[in-house]
Design a protein around this motif. Sequence first.
Motif, short mmCIF file in Angstrom:
data_model
loop_
_atom_site.label_atom_id
_atom_site.label_comp_id
_atom_site.label_asym_id
_atom_site.label_seq_id
_atom_site.Cartn_x
_atom_site.Cartn_y
_atom_site.Cartn_z
N ARG A 177 34.80 39.76 44.44
CA ARG A 177 34.64 40.52 45.52
C ARG A 177 33.43 41.03 46.13
N ASP A 233 31.84 43.85 46.07
CA ASP A 233 31.81 44.76 44.54
C ASP A 233 31.55 43.98 43.65
N ASP A 267 43.52 48.24 48.72
CA ASP A 267 42.94 47.35 48.38
C ASP A 267 42.34 46.05 49.44
N ARG A 276 38.44 45.47 50.96
CA ARG A 276 37.82 45.07 49.59
C ARG A 276 37.64 43.74 49.11
N LEU A 324 34.82 55.25 48.92
CA LEU A 324 35.38 54.85 49.77
C LEU A 324 34.34 54.74 51.42
#
Length: 286
Positions: A27, A29, A86, A91, A212
């Motif tokens: 992902r 992140d 998610d 995400r 978030l």
Amino acid sequence: MKTLSPEFTAHLKTGATTLCWCWRIERRDGTVLGFTDHDNPVAFDGTTYEAAAGFTASDITDGLGLSVDNLEVTGALSSTTLTDDDLAAGRYDDARVAIYRVNWSDPSQRVLMRSGSIGEVRRTGANFAAELRGLAHYLQQPKGRLLQRTCDADLGDARCGVDLMSSAFQGTGTILAANSARRFKVDGIDSFETRFFSRGLFAFTSGASAGLKIEVKSHTKFATSVEIELWTDAEAPPAIGDAFIVTAGCDKRLETCKARFNNTINFRGFPSIPGNQFLTQIGRAS
């Protein structure tokens, strides 16, 4: 053309293979997840590929030239690491994907079959379907300047120059009441005019959804209250008292750039560009 190790080639030639598919997802992140269609976990290169995760893949579609190769992965949300929240929070949008063909009895024998990114994700109840796009997908994205009336810079980036950390463009507050997971009444930003935060960014700083960030769909100021609506649901229903930070939004028009940000010197649009009607006009005898 795929290059196989001598050991993997020898295994394929035996006619009695122990093969499985492995998907590695990274992902944006930095979170890395692994899944396999084998009935036991498979591990290699520091990633453990979870077994029986409910994944099923379609055939891979190949194209000549620069056409986009794609396939579709479907599955159920049975994995503890792959959650509905998610997916809903985006995400996995544009997450990098690598697909391997692996000898599960000896994972050192493997070959990378495809790499790309996750495109559209569709959900129906507890099931999902994710489109995997080949790397040629990025060659189809617009690059360079766009000749359009509105600004093509992102609010707050280097080309725009607006300081979104300024108190003039940022508000803090708490949730007063939640009508849904994306629409709620808030306190703390009463001094800002209606629609000031529309298209801005809403970040939860406490509560179940802390950390978030979701884009604001609308910001409405009523006589006795202020309401925020987000484009997508929060990971968990907001609770009374949850804190947030919200930054200003921009509709990319010159009028907004001037009135709200006093930043016309950095406006990156072409407000005087002729429209289609002008371009298609023909001369007529008077």
